[in-house]
Design a protein around this motif. Structure first.
Motif, PDB file in Angstrom:
ATOM      1  N   SER A 347       6.094   2.557   4.468  1.00 55.88           N
ATOM      2  CA  SER A 347       4.771   2.763   5.069  1.00 55.88           C
ATOM      3  C   SER A 347       4.249   4.184   4.830  1.00 55.88           C
ATOM      4  CB  SER A 347       4.794   2.430   6.558  1.00 55.88           C
ATOM      5  OG  SER A 347       5.877   3.033   7.191  1.00 55.88           O
ATOM      6  N   TYR A 374       0.258  -5.445   3.120  1.00 51.61           N
ATOM      7  CA  TYR A 374       0.579  -4.985   4.476  1.00 51.61           C
ATOM      8  C   TYR A 374      -0.414  -5.571   5.480  1.00 51.61           C
ATOM      9  CZ  TYR A 374       0.957  -1.491   8.273  1.00 51.61           C
ATOM     10  OH  TYR A 374       1.088  -0.859   9.483  1.00 51.61           O
ATOM     11  N   TYR A 379       4.604  -7.200   5.450  1.00 49.57           N
ATOM     12  CA  TYR A 379       5.639  -6.231   5.825  1.00 49.57           C
ATOM     13  C   TYR A 379       6.067  -6.392   7.282  1.00 49.57           C
ATOM     14  CZ  TYR A 379       5.061  -3.877   1.378  1.00 49.57           C
ATOM     15  OH  TYR A 379       5.041  -3.591   0.037  1.00 49.57           O
TER      16      TYR A 379
END
Ligand code: CO
Length: 474
Positions: A347, A374, A379
């Motif tokens: 991230s 994402y 994720y």
């Protein structure tokens, strides 16, 4: 004073030395070669460490990409030297050693092979603290007979408070992990938060506790000393030539700090001095930029941007380096829009790259594929739900995955074998390929062509004879 100390029952603190993984990953971009490590391994084995963190994190990628080393061979070499001292690796949960989620069959086989090749302790974390991303790794590690440690990723945000971290530790306990690590990858935990957090986790979870911090903001040593009396059992430290700055507190310093207290490590400092003397010489040729990574970085206190991210910004901005202050202002905005992920791989890369793009090209004019995935839930669950309008403005009508994303991934082993079978010499080669397809394929091709010859025999012979030769870079 003296009386008060003797009231505390002695509790020997164990040391996990991270020199061979996080130490060089943090200070020298993970470039320490096996050749340069070998001369110190025998003495490290005799030092009295509980464990050495030596594999995983960025080392796997770096071996294949930059050092022309087989990461599996590296692991087997460590195992030949370390018998009493446990070998530890860091894995990124479902993201394994890479930057995206991998299928379950790949994870399971990877862990089985890592344990086969000598790994004892597997530390796993998920960048979002989404426990669903640890399920497969924990199960596989248990099945393979490894000690599996769950790492609670520490960060600062409006939603990350002590009860939230304790809840994560409790979920890990319920999943069956063998120990818990408080992982402060950015080096921002303050001594008193470390104390309170350790006390709270200690009260909630009956497992060994380990602390992992970085010296980036200058607080890590103090944080360890405040946390130890509250229940920390194991501390992560690096030998002085690869300690401090963006790395861990120095092993020698922590051992000296605890000497003669109820938390004495029992390690004889005089055994460490020759190792550090060798290492200090060995790392000279790598030209570590101590002015960038070595001191106290006040930026991490104001922007919570870890050292690694700052040097990436410099690379990405290039001739636009004068816009760095704008990027640093943009980071917290992007982080909030993305639901406050802790800034750890992957991230940190997503937030960082997006912040640079937002400054250079206009906000969200250019969006990376990773950020799109994402936002589509690949994720895992973000600490704070993402604003639906913001999400739609970027990924339009792409379906959002609510369940554990790996449930949707087809198995990877069979296809991988088809793709790379002709270059495989061992089963481990398949896993290198699946972890980093392009990089590993190139490595395996070169090896097949006879272009990769890392001869460690001279280093090993010298080590046997007690000579600690320092070798030129490959
Ligand atoms: Co670290």
């Amino acid at each position: 004073m003296e009386n008060q100390e003797t009231l505390v029952p002695p509790r020997k603190i164990l040391v996990c030395d991270t020199t061979l993984r996080d130490g060089h990953q943090s200070l020298m971009a993970t470039r320490l070669t096996m050749k340069d490590m070998i001369p110190m391994l025998e003495q490290m084995e005799e030092a009295g460490f509980y464990s050495v963190e030596c594999w995983g994190g960025a080392t796997f990628d770096s071996c294949l990409r930059f050092l022309n080393e087989d990461p599996w061979e590296r692991l087997r070499t460590f195992k030949r030297y370390f018998k009493k001292t446990k070998l530890q690796a860091l894995l990124r949960g479902q993201n394994l050693l890479g930057y995206r989620p991998y299928p379950d069959d790949v994870i399971t086989y990877f862990i089985e092979k890592a344990v086969d090749n000598g790994l004892d302790i597997i530390r796993v974390f998920d960048a979002l603290n989404d426990m669903r991303n640890l399920e497969t790794t924990v199960k596989a590690a248990k099945k393979a007979g490894a000690h599996v440690q769950g790492a609670v990723v520490y960060t600062i945000s409006p939603v990350h408070d002590i009860p939230a971290f304790v809840a994560i530790a409790q979920q890990m306990y319920d999943m069956g992990v063998d120990s818990i690590c408080l992982k402060d990858m950015a080096g921002i935990i303050s001594p008193y938060i470390a104390r309170d957090l350790t006390r709270a986790i200690r009260a909630a979870v009956p497992l060994p506790l380990q602390i992992h911090s970085h010296y980036t903001s200058g607080m890590a040593g103090a944080a360890y000393l405040m946390a130890i009396p509250e229940g920390i059992d194991i501390i992560d430290t690096a030998l002085s030539p690869l300690a401090m700055g963006t790395s861990q507190p120095a092993t020698e310093t922590m051992i000296a700090s605890l000497r003669g207290t109820p938390y004495d490590t029992g390690i004889d400092l005089s055994k460490l001095f020759p190792i550090s003397a060798y290492l200090r010489e060995a790392v000279k040729k790598y030209n570590i930029k101590y002015d960038v990574v070595g001191g106290v970085d006040a930026n991490v206190l104001s922007y919570q941007v870890p050292g690694g991210m700052l040097s990436n910004f410099a690379d990405q901005l290039g001739e636009n380096l004068h816009r760095l202050p704008e990027v640093l202002d943009e980071v917290p905005k992007v982080r909030a829009e993305l639901g406050y992920p802790p800034l750890v791989t992957p991230s940190s890369q997503m937030v960082g790259t997006q912040a640079v793009a937002n400054v250079l090209a206009g906000r969200y004019t250019m969006v990376t594929n990773e950020v799109r995935s994402y936002l589509a839930g690949h994720y895992g669950r973000t600490p704070v739900p993402i604003d639906p309008d913001f999400r739609t403005s970027i990924i339009k009508d792409t379906p959002v995955v609510e369940e554990r994303y790996a449930n949707l991934l087809p198995p990877g082993l069979a296809d991988g074998r088809k793709a790379i079978g002709h270059l495989m010499e061992t089963d481990e080669d398949l896993l290198s390929y699946l972890a980093f397809p392009e990089v590993a394929e190139k490595f395996l091709q070169q090896r097949m062509a006879g272009k990769i010859k890392v001869d460690l025999s001279i280093a090993e012979e010298n080590a046997k004879e007690g000579k600690s030769g320092v070798y030129p870079l490959p």
